[in-house]
Structures are given as C-alpha cells and as structure tokens.
Design a protein around this motif. Structure first.
Motif, PDB file in Angstrom:
ATOM      1  N   TYR A   1       3.347  -3.976  -5.489  1.00 59.96           N
ATOM      2  CA  TYR A   1       4.438  -4.654  -6.168  1.00 59.96           C
ATOM      3  C   TYR A   1       5.701  -4.778  -5.315  1.00 59.96           C
ATOM      4  O   TYR A   1       6.705  -5.284  -5.796  1.00 59.96           O
ATOM      5  N   ASP A   2       5.615  -4.340  -4.088  1.00 59.70           N
ATOM      6  CA  ASP A   2       6.727  -4.595  -3.178  1.00 59.70           C
ATOM      7  C   ASP A   2       6.674  -6.063  -2.765  1.00 59.70           C
ATOM      8  O   ASP A   2       5.606  -6.666  -2.707  1.00 59.70           O
ATOM      9  N   ASP A   3       7.834  -6.676  -2.463  1.00 53.80           N
ATOM     10  CA  ASP A   3       7.839  -8.102  -2.145  1.00 53.80           C
ATOM     11  C   ASP A   3       6.982  -8.413  -0.930  1.00 53.80           C
ATOM     12  O   ASP A   3       6.173  -9.363  -0.940  1.00 53.80           O
ATOM     13  N   TYR A   4       7.143  -7.643   0.135  1.00 49.33           N
ATOM     14  CA  TYR A   4       6.326  -7.893   1.342  1.00 49.33           C
ATOM     15  C   TYR A   4       4.836  -7.650   1.063  1.00 49.33           C
ATOM     16  O   TYR A   4       3.970  -8.324   1.599  1.00 49.33           O
ATOM     17  N   TYR A   5       4.576  -6.675   0.243  1.00 46.79           N
ATOM     18  CA  TYR A   5       3.184  -6.366  -0.131  1.00 46.79           C
ATOM     19  C   TYR A   5       2.551  -7.567  -0.844  1.00 46.79           C
ATOM     20  O   TYR A   5       1.433  -7.979  -0.541  1.00 46.79           O
ATOM     21  N   GLU A   6       3.249  -8.158  -1.796  1.00 45.30           N
ATOM     22  CA  GLU A   6       2.703  -9.272  -2.580  1.00 45.30           C
ATOM     23  C   GLU A   6       2.531 -10.521  -1.718  1.00 45.30           C
ATOM     24  O   GLU A   6       1.580 -11.283  -1.899  1.00 45.30           O
ATOM     25  N   VAL A   7       3.457 -10.715  -0.762  1.00 42.20           N
ATOM     26  CA  VAL A   7       3.298 -11.863   0.147  1.00 42.20           C
ATOM     27  C   VAL A   7       2.046 -11.703   0.990  1.00 42.20           C
ATOM     28  O   VAL A   7       1.246 -12.643   1.153  1.00 42.20           O
ATOM     29  N   ALA A   8       1.841 -10.503   1.526  1.00 44.62           N
ATOM     30  CA  ALA A   8       0.658 -10.251   2.336  1.00 44.62           C
ATOM     31  C   ALA A   8      -0.618 -10.367   1.500  1.00 44.62           C
ATOM     32  O   ALA A   8      -1.629 -10.924   1.937  1.00 44.62           O
TER      33      ALA A   8
END
Length: 385
Positions: A57-64
């Motif tokens: 649910y981290d922004d960078y996590y969701e983008v990846a």
C-alpha cells in the motif's frame, strides 16, 4: 471414394483430432501456469538492490505492482497466442503429413488387392477362367482371400467347361438321328407310289425336323459364342453385312419384304465368322418377324470409339416390357412357339453372346410404327484409320 482415400482421410482425421486435443491440453496447462500468483506479484514488501524497501500500500509499491501486472498480462497474452497459432499450424502440418503417409501406406497395403482387381476384371472381360491370381505373399487375410478367389475360378472353369461340353456333345449326338430322319422322310416322300397323305405328313415332319436342326445349330452357336474371342483379326463389318444380305435376298423376296441397305465403312476386329452369324440372325429375324410388303433397314457406320450395326424392321407392335427378355434363350415375342419357320428362339441370344465375346453391346428398342430397331456396337479398329 476409394478405400485408399478413405484410409488416408482416416489417418488425417485421427491426427487432427489427437493433435487438437493435445493442443487444447497444452493451451490450458500454459494458461494455468501463467495465472496470477500472489506470492510473486503481491509480496509483503519489495527490497531494492540498494537496500531500500517498500511495503504494501505504499505509493512506490503500488506503482511497481501495477507495472508487474501489466507485464504479466502482456506476457500471458503473447504466450497463449503463440501456443494457439503455432500449435494450430503444427497440427495442420502434421495432419497433412499423416494424410500423405496414410496414402502411401494404403497403397502399399492395397497393392495385392489391386492385383486381385485387375485379374478379376480380365476374367470378367475375357471369360478366361483359366487365369489365376497366384498371390505369393505372407499367410494373412489377403492370401486367404486370393486363395478362395482362385478356388472359385477353378470351380467356375470346370462348371462352364462341363456345360459347354454337354451342350456340344448333346447337339452332335442329336444331329445324327435328325439327319437320318430327314433322309428317310425325304426318300419316303419322293417315292413314286407315295400317296398325298404320305406327302403331306412327310412335309410336316420335314418342317419339324428342320426346326430341330436349327435348334441344335443354335445351341452350338450359343456355346461357341460364349467363349471370348482372343484371336482378333481386322475386317470390315460392311463386307459381312453385304454378304449376309445377298444370301437373304431370296427369302426376303419370297416373303415380299423390301431390304434397304445403308452401308458405310465400319472397320472392326474379331472373328468374322461369328460376326457373320450375328448379322445373319438379325437379318433373318427382321425378315421372318415382319409383315407382307414390309421393310427392313440395315445400316453400318463408324463412330468415334466403335462401329455400329443397326437392323430395323416393320411388323407388329412390341411392348416395351418385353424388350428386356427377347435376348433370353427360347423367348419369343407375342408367345409365338408354334411357327417353326420363325426360328428356334435362340437367335437374339446368340447375337448377345457373340457381341459380348467381342467386347461390344447390343440394345433393342420398339419402333412407334411397329417392329424393332436393334443396335449392335463393336470396338473400332483404329489401325484402319
């Protein structure tokens, strides 16, 4: 559809169905292996090479994660499309190969059957029952079949030879007493002291005796005509027809029958003596089964692949249903079995067997004005072209 083609198609269908089922199984197996896996695509955290990490649910996590899902979907689509298209082409190619291999294999398996078919065709066309297949292959079903066929040919040969010998011997044995009877009756009729009653009785006996002699001659001709003509010699059907018509001119004049000749060149091959008997029977039938002041038309001509002899005559109307039976032995039109001067009932039977022995065909059809038209087709002698 031939057996060879059916076998090749069966092989192709088996490979097509089997390949289709195998391709379907591979397709679903690959698709199941490319489905979404939570432990790979959605882990609890992502650790970069520099040691930095991101959690769910981290922004960078969701983008990846979204990028991975896009790559996974594209990869799945491309892989399944390749499996489907390339697999379908491979199945079609293997199916074509299976058809070709099936065709070759069927030809190899059916080669002895082709030999059997050719032998049977030669026997049917030539009536030569002395020929055998003589298959020398392994002891399998085909060899058993060819052995049974050879045995059948042997039995048919013995049967036909026995029948021909019986007819020939019986005809020869009957001819001698008939000749003696004719001589005795003729002598009795010609005696100076013979009464009118004796003469009338003698003439009746001579007519009956002549009918029996014609019957015996017809049986002999029928026996000879059933044998295939192997020694074929070229001759012109027109010459035979002219000779027969010259001989029949006197009888036609006595019966007040007019004969029209339309004779063109008609080269053929075979046994000229037998063909002369064929033409003689047709002309005699046309004259005797006619009416006073009647007419007979005799035509010979050349066609593309055969020569034709056409004999037409006036006379009584012939029902169409009787046409199929007039070529059978002892069959007479209009139930005429008492008139001995009209033949023995074997004339057209002899015509048919002689025609078939020469590889030809004979067809009869009624004329609308009365009488018959009989057409005989014989093979063309191409060497005379």
């Amino acid at each position: 559809m031939s057996v060879r083609l059916r076998f090749a198609l069966a092989c192709a269908v088996v490979f097509l169905v089997g390949g289709g089922l195998l391709l379907t199984a591979v397709y679903f197996l690959v698709r199941s292996n490319l489905t979404y896996r939570a432990d790979l695509i959605t882990p609890k955290s992502i650790t970069l090479p520099n040691g930095r990490g991101f959690y769910r649910y981290d922004d960078y996590y969701e983008v990846a994660r979204a990028r991975v899902l896009q790559v996974q979907a594209a990869y799945q689509l491309d892989t399944l499309t390749s499996v489907r298209n390339i697999g379908a082409l491979a199945v079609l190619a293997v199916t074509g190969g299976a058809f070709g291999l099936g065709w070759r294999a069927a030809g190899w398996v059916l080669r002895p059957v082709t030999s059997v078919t050719e032998t049977a065709r030669r026997v049917a066309q030539s009536h030569d029952f002395a020929e055998r297949i003589g298959y020398e292959g392994p002891n399998d079903e085909l060899k058993e079949l060819t052995g049974i066929f050879d045995t059948m040919l042997s039995r048919l040969a013995r049967s036909f030879d026995g029948q021909r010998r019986f007819v020939a011997n019986a005809s020869h044995e009957l001819r001698t007493p008939l000749t003696i009877n004719r001589t005795l009756v003729d002598v009795a009729v010609r005696r100076p002291d013979a009464t009118d009653d004796v003469k009338r009785l003698g003439e009746s006996l001579l007519l009956v005796n002549a009918r029996h002699e014609r019957l015996i001659d017809g049986l002999l001709a029928l026996t000879e005509g059933e044998q295939a003509v192997l020694d074929r010699r070229p001759f012109d059907l027109t010459d035979v027809a002219e000779h027969v018509l010259d001989q029949a001119a006197e009888e036609a004049a006595e019966r007040e029958v007019t004969i029209h000749r339309l004779l063109d060149v008609a080269p053929t091959t075979g046994e000229a003596v037998l063909v002369e008997r064929l033409v003689q029977n047709l002309v005699e039938n046309a004259i005797r089964h006619n009416q006073p002041k009647g007419e007979v038309w005799v035509t010979t001509r050349r066609r593309t692949e055969q020569v034709e002899l056409v004999v037409a005559n006036t006379g009584l109307h012939v029902p169409a249903y009787e046409i199929e039976t007039i070529f059978e032995p002892f069959r007479r039109l209009h139930g005429d079995r008492l008139r001995s001067d009209r033949g023995s009932g074997l004339g057209l039977s002899i015509v048919r067997v002689i025609t078939e022995a020469h590889g030809g065909t004979v067809v009869a059809r009624p004329r609308e004005e009365g009488g018959l038209t009989i057409t005989v087709e014989l093979p063309l002698d191409r060497s005379a072209a």
